[in-house]
Design a protein around this motif. Structure first.
Motif, PDB file in Angstrom:
ATOM      1  N   ASP A 148      -2.742 -16.541  15.901  1.00  0.00           N
ATOM      2  CA  ASP A 148      -2.850 -16.670  17.125  1.00  0.00           C
ATOM      3  C   ASP A 148      -4.097 -17.450  17.448  1.00  0.00           C
ATOM      4  OD1 ASP A 148      -0.391 -15.070  17.782  1.00  0.00           O
ATOM      5  OD2 ASP A 148      -1.808 -13.234  17.763  1.00  0.00           O
ATOM      6  N   ILE A 149      -4.953 -17.692  16.653  1.00  0.00           N
ATOM      7  CA  ILE A 149      -6.113 -18.770  16.744  1.00  0.00           C
ATOM      8  C   ILE A 149      -5.556 -19.948  16.566  1.00  0.00           C
ATOM      9  CG2 ILE A 149      -8.350 -19.220  16.507  1.00  0.00           C
ATOM     10  CD1 ILE A 149      -9.169 -16.392  16.210  1.00  0.00           C
ATOM     11  N   LEU A 150      -5.357 -20.840  17.776  1.00  0.00           N
ATOM     12  CA  LEU A 150      -4.455 -22.417  17.364  1.00  0.00           C
ATOM     13  C   LEU A 150      -5.795 -23.339  16.889  1.00  0.00           C
ATOM     14  CD1 LEU A 150      -2.014 -22.550  20.465  1.00  0.00           C
ATOM     15  CD2 LEU A 150      -1.820 -21.564  18.019  1.00  0.00           C
ATOM     16  N   ALA A 151      -6.990 -23.027  17.553  1.00  0.00           N
ATOM     17  CA  ALA A 151      -8.279 -24.013  17.113  1.00  0.00           C
ATOM     18  C   ALA A 151      -9.341 -23.291  17.613  1.00  0.00           C
ATOM     19  CB  ALA A 151      -8.032 -25.379  18.217  1.00  0.00           C
ATOM     20  N   HIS A 152     -10.320 -23.776  16.982  1.00  0.00           N
ATOM     21  CA  HIS A 152     -11.507 -22.986  17.220  1.00  0.00           C
ATOM     22  C   HIS A 152     -12.873 -24.225  16.643  1.00  0.00           C
ATOM     23  CE1 HIS A 152     -12.126 -22.962  12.546  1.00  0.00           C
ATOM     24  NE2 HIS A 152     -10.555 -22.586  12.571  1.00  0.00           N
ATOM     25  N   VAL A 159     -10.107 -19.154  25.273  1.00  0.00           N
ATOM     26  CA  VAL A 159      -9.399 -20.280  26.211  1.00  0.00           C
ATOM     27  C   VAL A 159      -7.668 -20.314  25.752  1.00  0.00           C
ATOM     28  CG1 VAL A 159      -9.879 -22.126  24.843  1.00  0.00           C
ATOM     29  CG2 VAL A 159      -9.038 -22.520  27.279  1.00  0.00           C
ATOM     30  N   GLY A 160      -7.094 -20.116  27.055  1.00  0.00           N
ATOM     31  CA  GLY A 160      -5.501 -20.262  26.357  1.00  0.00           C
ATOM     32  C   GLY A 160      -4.970 -20.958  27.836  1.00  0.00           C
ATOM     33  N   ALA A 161      -3.869 -21.926  27.449  1.00  0.00           N
ATOM     34  CA  ALA A 161      -3.248 -22.942  28.466  1.00  0.00           C
ATOM     35  C   ALA A 161      -2.333 -21.893  29.379  1.00  0.00           C
ATOM     36  CB  ALA A 161      -2.493 -23.658  27.897  1.00  0.00           C
TER      37      ALA A 161
END
Length: 279
Positions: A147-151, A189-191
């Protein structure tokens, strides 16, 4: 002890009591670090600032920024709130921009009508997080690692670790485990879905007096997130972030990259309390 001018400012909101409050002592001369820290802890706010005469050429004023238990080299909502209080108290900048001196050096602040915006300071650490940190953060947030798309590191004084989730709704649903995230400063953060009045939802978790705390609206984190997200093509050159929703706030942070590549972090501020404090 001396009576000193004091203001309490609500930052990242145009409506009182829906942003992030800041205590500002407008004359910190003669106070030592221990006295500043003790007063900060007493306010029970996320940050308190003390204004001083500048010591660096080109600065309009100097600010020392404290949170419970420690001094910070930089923080975003104290930057905008302190500038708002300084201007309201009659401060006059030397030039078109206001220049604040603080622990990370000189920070430029511009006026966009009634709104203030600061130039994001350089990141002190960049690049992806160690995988061990990402796995730990996923566990602490209660989400799957996928679920963590980027970091990325989002360190601009506070050592924020930034992670992007699949959606704003997933960010809002988080119930983090304080025992797992103890000692970490984590920004999430999430869109937002199409058609919303903001583009991203942001939450900020950091060590507090009684375990993990959540900040209502965080300028330093939003500055670093914008540098990361815009640089990685994960966000447009201009967007609006919402923060504080879960806490009953309605913080709004306005991010913009200008033609020279500088990223400006803007928000409204409003004075809620004005008077004197004895310190």
């Amino acid at each position: 002890m001396t009576s000193r001018p004091f203001q309490q400012i609500d930052v990242f909101t145009a409506t009182p009591y829906l942003g992030n409050p800041l205590a500002v002592v407008l004359d910190g001369r003669g106070l030592n670090t221990e006295a500043m820290q003790a007063f900060t802890d007493w306010t029970n706010l996320s940050e308190c600032t003390f204004l001083l005469p500048p010591t660096q050429a080109g600065a309009d004023y100097k600010v020392r920024i404290f949170c419970p238990g420690r001094e910070l080299p930089f923080a975003g909502h104290p930057t905008l709130g302190s500038c708002h209080a300084w201007l309201a108290a009659g401060g006059v900048p030397q030039g078109e921009l206001i220049v604040q001196e603080c622990g990370v050096g000189l920070v430029k602040i511009r006026r966009d009508g009634a709104r203030l915006a600061f130039a994001a300071p350089p990141l002190r650490q960049v690049g992806p997080l160690p995988e061990a940190d990402v796995t730990l953060i996923a566990r602490g947030l209660g989400v799957a690692r996928d679920d963590i798309l980027a970091h990325a590191w989002c360190d601009n004084g506070p050592q924020w670790r930034g992670v992007m989730l699949r959606s704003a709704q997933q960010v809002l649903a988080l119930r983090p485990d304080s025992s797992v995230l103890a000692g970490l400063e984590v920004g999430v953060v999430g869109a937002q879905a199409a058609g919303q009045d903001t583009d991203f939802e942001v939450r900020a978790f950091f060590p507090g007096h009684n375990g993990l705390a959540e900040d209502p609206v965080t300028g330093s984190l939003n500055a670093a997130l914008a540098q990361w997200l815009m640089g990685a093509g994960l966000a447009p050159a201009r967007y609006t972030a919402a923060q504080g929703t879960v806490l009953g706030r309605a913080g709004r942070v306005y991010l913009e990259r200008d033609a020279d590549g500088a990223i400006w972090v803007g928000g409204d501020s409003v004075s809620c309390i004005q008077g004197q404090v004895t310190l």
